[in-house]
Write a protein that holds these residues in place. Structure first.
Motif, PDB file in Angstrom:
ATOM      1  N   ASN A 150      -4.671   6.616   0.784  1.00  0.00           N
ATOM      2  CA  ASN A 150      -5.589   5.625   1.341  1.00  0.00           C
ATOM      3  C   ASN A 150      -4.879   4.618   2.243  1.00  0.00           C
ATOM      4  O   ASN A 150      -5.538   3.833   2.925  1.00  0.00           O
ATOM      5  N   LEU A 151      -3.567   4.625   2.232  1.00  0.00           N
ATOM      6  CA  LEU A 151      -2.808   3.738   3.108  1.00  0.00           C
ATOM      7  C   LEU A 151      -2.821   4.288   4.526  1.00  0.00           C
ATOM      8  O   LEU A 151      -2.812   5.497   4.729  1.00  0.00           O
ATOM      9  N   GLU A 173       7.809   8.779   4.944  1.00  0.00           N
ATOM     10  CA  GLU A 173       7.973   8.047   3.678  1.00  0.00           C
ATOM     11  C   GLU A 173       6.817   8.320   2.726  1.00  0.00           C
ATOM     12  O   GLU A 173       7.009   8.437   1.516  1.00  0.00           O
ATOM     13  N   LYS A 174       5.627   8.433   3.269  1.00  0.00           N
ATOM     14  CA  LYS A 174       4.453   8.752   2.452  1.00  0.00           C
ATOM     15  C   LYS A 174       4.625  10.139   1.809  1.00  0.00           C
ATOM     16  O   LYS A 174       4.445  10.305   0.597  1.00  0.00           O
ATOM     17  N   LEU A 181       1.322  -0.669  -4.799  1.00  0.00           N
ATOM     18  CA  LEU A 181       0.067  -0.165  -4.239  1.00  0.00           C
ATOM     19  C   LEU A 181      -1.003  -1.269  -4.276  1.00  0.00           C
ATOM     20  O   LEU A 181      -1.779  -1.419  -3.337  1.00  0.00           O
ATOM     21  N   SER A 182      -0.994  -2.085  -5.332  1.00  0.00           N
ATOM     22  CA  SER A 182      -1.889  -3.242  -5.382  1.00  0.00           C
ATOM     23  C   SER A 182      -1.536  -4.250  -4.293  1.00  0.00           C
ATOM     24  O   SER A 182      -2.418  -4.874  -3.692  1.00  0.00           O
ATOM     25  N   GLN A 183      -0.253  -4.414  -4.049  1.00  0.00           N
ATOM     26  CA  GLN A 183       0.207  -5.329  -2.990  1.00  0.00           C
ATOM     27  C   GLN A 183      -0.432  -4.962  -1.644  1.00  0.00           C
ATOM     28  O   GLN A 183      -0.745  -5.826  -0.846  1.00  0.00           O
TER      29      GLN A 183
END
Length: 151
Positions: free
Chosen positions: A19-20, A99-100, A146-148
């Motif tokens: 989702n990023l 990186e993902k 991931l929350s960040q």
């Protein structure tokens, strides 16, 4: 706490990562999303590519085991802007897609190896850990970052 060794929970992390997008901005902190992905991969590099990192000396390892380990392997979430070990600092920009893909690969490999492969496995910095401690360390770190970035 999610279980990184469980296929559903591992897939949940992967879905969150997917989702990023390259211009996702953090809700706190200074890292860009590509740096965050690389930063999260360091935990796995210490397991799968330890030659990339300098091992802590005797005094440093004692300090890490005595004072840092309890915070890292517990189920208590990290606070925003928690201090970061120097080996986890990612100063340069990274290739977002690479990186993902790399972080997802580490998550998949860890899940596939399973808890049994980690129970009693020695940590680079903290000595021998239980599978639960490994899980807490991986899950808590992923959740924090991931929350960040809002996923």
């Amino acid at each position: 706490m999610e279980n990184v060794f469980d296929p559903k929970d591992a897939q949940n992390y992967i879905n969150r990562i997917n989702n990023l997008i390259e211009d996702t901005h953090g809700l706190w902190g200074r890292m860009m999303v590509d740096q965050m992905l690389a930063h999260c991969s360091v935990s796995y590099e210490l397991v799968y590519e330890p030659e990339k990192h300098k091992k802590p000396g005797g005094i440093a390892k004692f300090i890490l085991k005595k004072f840092v380990k309890p915070k890292v392997v517990s189920e208590k979430a990290y606070s925003h802007d928690s201090p970061t070990s120097p080996q986890f600092l990612i100063k340069e920009r990274k290739d977002f897609d690479a990186e993902k893909k790399r972080l997802i690969g580490f998550i998949q490999k860890t899940q596939q190896l399973g808890a049994e492969a980690f129970d009693g496995k020695e940590s680079f910095s903290f000595g021998v850990l239980t599978a639960k401690e490994w899980n807490n360390m991986f899950a808590k770190h992923l959740n924090h970052h991931l929350s960040q970035f809002g996923v």
